[in-house]
Design a protein around this motif. Structure first.
Motif, short mmCIF file in Angstrom:
data_model
loop_
_atom_site.label_atom_id
_atom_site.label_comp_id
_atom_site.label_asym_id
_atom_site.label_seq_id
_atom_site.Cartn_x
_atom_site.Cartn_y
_atom_site.Cartn_z
N VAL A 185 -64.79 46.03 -31.41
CA VAL A 185 -63.60 45.32 -31.84
C VAL A 185 -62.33 45.97 -31.29
CG1 VAL A 185 -62.20 44.74 -33.87
CG2 VAL A 185 -64.67 44.36 -33.91
N PHE A 186 -62.23 47.29 -31.39
CA PHE A 186 -61.04 47.97 -30.89
C PHE A 186 -60.92 47.85 -29.37
CE2 PHE A 186 -60.53 49.54 -35.05
CZ PHE A 186 -59.33 50.23 -35.15
N THR A 187 -62.06 47.96 -28.67
CA THR A 187 -62.04 47.85 -27.21
C THR A 187 -61.57 46.47 -26.78
OG1 THR A 187 -63.86 49.44 -27.03
CG2 THR A 187 -63.44 48.05 -25.12
N TYR A 188 -62.08 45.44 -27.46
CA TYR A 188 -61.67 44.07 -27.13
C TYR A 188 -60.18 43.86 -27.39
CZ TYR A 188 -61.21 39.01 -27.34
OH TYR A 188 -60.80 37.73 -27.14
N PHE A 189 -59.71 44.32 -28.54
CA PHE A 189 -58.30 44.11 -28.87
C PHE A 189 -57.37 44.89 -27.94
CE2 PHE A 189 -59.64 42.42 -33.08
CZ PHE A 189 -58.91 41.24 -33.03
N MET A 190 -57.81 46.05 -27.48
CA MET A 190 -56.99 46.75 -26.49
C MET A 190 -56.86 45.93 -25.22
SD MET A 190 -57.47 50.88 -26.45
CE MET A 190 -56.28 51.00 -25.12
N GLY A 191 -57.95 45.33 -24.77
CA GLY A 191 -57.89 44.47 -23.59
C GLY A 191 -57.02 43.26 -23.82
N ALA A 192 -57.16 42.61 -24.99
CA ALA A 192 -56.36 41.43 -25.29
C ALA A 192 -54.87 41.78 -25.40
CB ALA A 192 -56.86 40.79 -26.58
N MET A 193 -54.55 42.90 -26.06
CA MET A 193 -53.15 43.33 -26.17
C MET A 193 -52.57 43.64 -24.80
SD MET A 193 -53.20 45.78 -29.55
CE MET A 193 -51.50 46.29 -29.27
N SER A 194 -53.39 44.21 -23.93
CA SER A 194 -52.93 44.54 -22.58
C SER A 194 -52.60 43.28 -21.79
CB SER A 194 -54.00 45.35 -21.85
OG SER A 194 -54.30 46.53 -22.55
N ASN A 195 -53.40 42.24 -21.95
CA ASN A 195 -53.09 40.99 -21.27
C ASN A 195 -51.78 40.39 -21.77
OD1 ASN A 195 -55.20 40.86 -19.47
ND2 ASN A 195 -56.50 39.62 -20.78
N GLN A 196 -51.54 40.50 -23.08
CA GLN A 196 -50.31 39.94 -23.64
C GLN A 196 -49.08 40.72 -23.21
OE1 GLN A 196 -49.96 37.10 -25.53
NE2 GLN A 196 -52.14 36.77 -25.09
N SER A 197 -49.19 42.05 -23.17
CA SER A 197 -48.03 42.88 -22.83
C SER A 197 -47.91 43.16 -21.34
CB SER A 197 -48.12 44.22 -23.58
OG SER A 197 -49.26 44.95 -23.16
N GLY A 198 -49.01 42.92 -20.60
CA GLY A 198 -49.01 43.20 -19.16
C GLY A 198 -49.30 44.65 -18.83
N SER A 199 -49.63 45.47 -19.83
CA SER A 199 -49.90 46.88 -19.59
C SER A 199 -50.80 47.43 -20.69
CB SER A 199 -48.59 47.68 -19.55
OG SER A 199 -48.84 49.07 -19.53
N LEU A 200 -51.61 48.41 -20.32
CA LEU A 200 -52.46 49.08 -21.31
C LEU A 200 -51.68 50.05 -22.19
CD1 LEU A 200 -55.76 49.98 -19.40
CD2 LEU A 200 -55.63 48.81 -21.59
N THR A 201 -50.48 50.41 -21.78
CA THR A 201 -49.75 51.50 -22.43
C THR A 201 -49.57 51.27 -23.92
OG1 THR A 201 -48.58 51.93 -20.36
CG2 THR A 201 -47.65 52.88 -22.36
N LEU A 202 -49.01 50.12 -24.30
CA LEU A 202 -48.74 49.87 -25.71
C LEU A 202 -50.03 49.77 -26.52
CD1 LEU A 202 -45.83 47.25 -25.51
CD2 LEU A 202 -45.68 49.67 -26.13
N ALA A 203 -51.10 49.29 -25.90
CA ALA A 203 -52.36 49.12 -26.61
C ALA A 203 -52.94 50.44 -27.09
CB ALA A 203 -53.36 48.39 -25.72
N PHE A 204 -52.58 51.56 -26.43
CA PHE A 204 -53.10 52.86 -26.84
C PHE A 204 -52.63 53.28 -28.23
CE2 PHE A 204 -54.46 53.54 -22.46
CZ PHE A 204 -55.60 54.30 -22.63
N TYR A 205 -51.59 52.63 -28.76
CA TYR A 205 -51.12 52.97 -30.10
C TYR A 205 -52.10 52.52 -31.18
CZ TYR A 205 -46.59 54.53 -28.38
OH TYR A 205 -45.60 55.23 -27.75
N LEU A 206 -53.11 51.72 -30.83
CA LEU A 206 -54.15 51.40 -31.80
C LEU A 206 -54.89 52.65 -32.26
CD1 LEU A 206 -55.87 48.18 -30.34
CD2 LEU A 206 -54.71 48.39 -32.55
#
Length: 394
Positions: free
Chosen positions: A353-374
């Motif tokens: 679940v966390f791995t998927y949401f990191m990928g989905a958040m990255s698509n929305q923001s255009g970067s993996l950076t913000l997704a690491f705050y999970l």
């Protein structure tokens, strides 16, 4: 601490399990080019979905692993599941398309789910006294597998070696581990095989645990621990390559920093921390992990990112085995094998679940950076769950 052949078989099982889990994310960039989809063009969700495809069958397998082990015993169940996992990984190495790769990971996921559910009880049966030490040490070989795989695969990918060859090599290691488990030991404590149980007894044990309120606190902690750990394992290599424009070797080196710290953290926990020190260990690790992972997305260069990954690995290392072992200590009247299986049913979905949401958040923001705050959010919640546990009766 004393070890026998089944201990070494368990070490190699965790090594192969880890290698199979990280060979896909480490070679994800090469894999996408080969199979015709791009991470840069909205493909991060598809990349994250690969882990979902692995997670769902893992969870399904863990839901029935107690019944399977009750019928066939822990040793036979574990050895057969390692063979199943290896078969799925071998099919990955010859997959001609994304869809076939996804199906191969589903097959591997069924084997990995049984491994995840039964490997820890298998070790606990071998060492009923101070099991937390042996469990932490055995789990450290997951990190050894991650470390060896990312270093070797990163270097070989940079030299032009196909990801398919590397995946096939991982499958071969799994077959060796399975053979060591399936061949019975003739002498000593490690010849003992877990007693088989009727389906009715297994079901009764499961219901007793599910009705126990304290179980759900540790279930939530395991979900968060699995999510935080695998987010860092799965996405760090891709982040290094895309954000810092680094090579496959450099991205592998970054994940290797995380894995090396996990090895050190788990081996040190197994060797130095007694059973009654697990709660304090988890709380210290959660506090350190929160502080480090908040800084992780702010890294200005690859060297600082790698250094913070190392510290994050030290903090993350004790979570999975220590939460499981601490839970058996807090609920001693419950069946430990079924308890460990059900707790793994929380950690594995957390990974997916966390791995998927990191990928989905990255698509929305255009970067993996913000997704690491999970990740620090997960560690803060672990701190709250374990810190407030003392007021409750086991």
């Amino acid at each position: 601490m004393h070890f026998g052949r089944y201990d070494y078989a368990a070490f190699l099982t965790f090594f192969a399990y880890a290698a199979g889990s990280v060979i896909v994310p480490v070679s994800l960039v090469e894999l996408t080019h080969d199979l015709g989809f791009s991470l840069e063009d909205g493909g991060m969700t598809a990349g994250g979905a690969l882990q979902i495809g692995r997670t769902i069958p893992m969870v399904l397998a863990m839901l029935v692993v107690g019944f399977i082990a009750g019928r066939w015993g822990n040793r036979t169940t574990l050895g057969t599941s390692v063979l199943l996992m290896s078969s799925g990984i071998a099919l990955c190495s010859i997959a001609p398309s994304y869809g076939i790769l996804f199906c191969a990971l589903v097959l591997a996921g069924f084997g990995e789910g049984v491994i995840e559910g039964i490997a820890t009880p298998f070790v606990q049966d071998l060492h009923p006294k101070e099991p937390g030490r042996y469990i932490n040490l055995t789990h450290s070989f997951w990190s050894v597998g991650v470390l060896a795989t990312v270093l070797l695969s990163g270097g070989l990918l940079s030299l032009g070696v196909s990801w398919r060859i590397l995946t096939a090599a991982v499958a071969l290691i799994g077959c060796v581990a399975a053979s060591l488990i399936l061949i019975p030991a003739k002498h000593g404590a490690h010849a003992v095989v877990h007693q088989t149980l009727s389906l009715n007894n297994v079901w009764t044990q499961a219901l007793q645990i599910l009705r126990f309120p304290l179980f759900w606190r540790f279930y939530a902690a395991m979900f968060l621990a699995g999510g935080g750990e695998f987010c860092l394992t799965f996405w760090s290599a891709s982040h290094i390559r895309l954000h810092f424009n680094a090579s496959a070797w450099a991205s592998g080196l970054g994940v290797a920093c995380f894995a090396l710290a996990m090895v050190i953290g788990r081996m040190a926990s197994g060797y130095f921390v007694p059973q009654n020190g697990l709660r304090k260990l988890i709380l210290i690790a959660a506090a350190l992990g929160t502080m480090v992972c908040i800084l992780l997305p702010l890294s200005p260069n690859i060297w600082i990112f790698d250094g913070l990954l190392f510290l994050a690995g030290l903090a993350t290392a004790p979570f999975w085995p220590s939460i499981q072992s601490y839970a058996t200590h807090r609920m001693p009247k419950l069946d430990s094998t079924m308890l460990l299986i059900l707790l793994s049913c929380a950690g594995v979905p957390g990974c997916g679940v966390f791995t998927y949401f990191m990928g989905a958040m990255s698509n929305q923001s255009g970067s993996l950076t913000l997704a690491f705050y999970l990740v620090p959010v997960a560690y803060i919640l672990i701190t709250v769950l374990i810190a407030t546990d003392r007021a409750r009766k086991g």
